[in-house]
Design a protein around this motif. Structure first.
Motif: not given
Length: 223
Positions: A39-53
């Motif tokens: 959900q956060l990745a979609v909200e910020l318009g980025v891939s899940v990889t930096p969100v996971r990190e």
């Protein structure tokens, strides 16, 4: 709060971590709430990889805990933790300021004074994002002048745990911070290590009380 343009930035994981950290400290993400990776990745318009990190980084900082099959949950922010952080900042920051007083050049002092002038203008204009950036630059410039890279690195790590973005919103803090910064500048201009240490230590320690009260008022810290 507007969503920044993350997709165009380098060091995405750090940017995402800063964004989530800010939402924890402004009460958007409450203790016990789950931060959803997808959900956060979609909200910020980025891939899940930096969100996971980013979420792993915040877990290491003690702001999140990872629950099996459920994701990352926000942990409570405690008064003790914030007091401990402020006390450590005061000690390390005071030492860096003392060393800066011994090493700072006239040009570094000129740049530092200009940063403070801009910071005060940002406070006057209620430009909170600019004030946060300039305040960070002010302290970073002193740490660079101290010419103690390892100690400055320790200070940088500690600062990650402190909700810098909250301070411009605390009633009375901009004026109080300005007074503290001017004392630090005066000690640096006098090349007075003891005065710089005392002024910086007082400044960094003094923020804990107003911060804790502000976070209590906004429900981030339980009364």
């Amino acid at each position: 709060m507007a969503v920044p343009e993350f997709a165009a930035r380098p060091q995405l994981a750090e940017d995402v971590a800063r964004y989530v950290r800010r939402r924890i400290f402004d009460g958007t993400y409450a203790a016990g709430e789950y931060v959803r990776l997808d959900q956060l990745a979609v909200e910020l318009g980025v891939s899940v990889t930096p969100v996971r990190e980013a979420l792993f980084q915040l877990r290491a900082e003690g702001l999140l805990v990872q629950q099996p099959r459920r994701g990352f949950m926000v942990l409570p922010v405690t008064e003790r933790d914030l007091t401990d952080i402020a006390n450590v900042q005061a000690h390390v920051g005071g030492e860096l300021a003392a060393r800066a007083a011994q090493n700072i050049t006239d040009e570094q002092l000129r740049v530092l004074t200009a940063i403070q002038d801009e910071l005060e203008e940002a406070y006057t204009r209620d430009d909170e994002d600019r004030a946060v950036r300039l305040n960070h630059e002010f302290h970073r410039a002193i740490n660079v002048a101290a010419d103690s890279p390892k100690l400055a690195q320790v200070m940088s790590q500690i600062t990650r745990y402190a909700p810098e973005s909250v301070f411009p919103t605390i009633s009375g803090w901009p004026a109080r911070s300005t007074e503290h910064h001017r004392r630090v500048l005066a000690a640096l201009a006098d090349r007075d290590p003891d005065g710089a240490r005392a002024a910086m230590s007082e400044h960094l320690a003094a923020g804990a009380g107003p911060l804790i009260e502000h976070l209590k008022e906004h429900g981030v810290i339980a009364q």
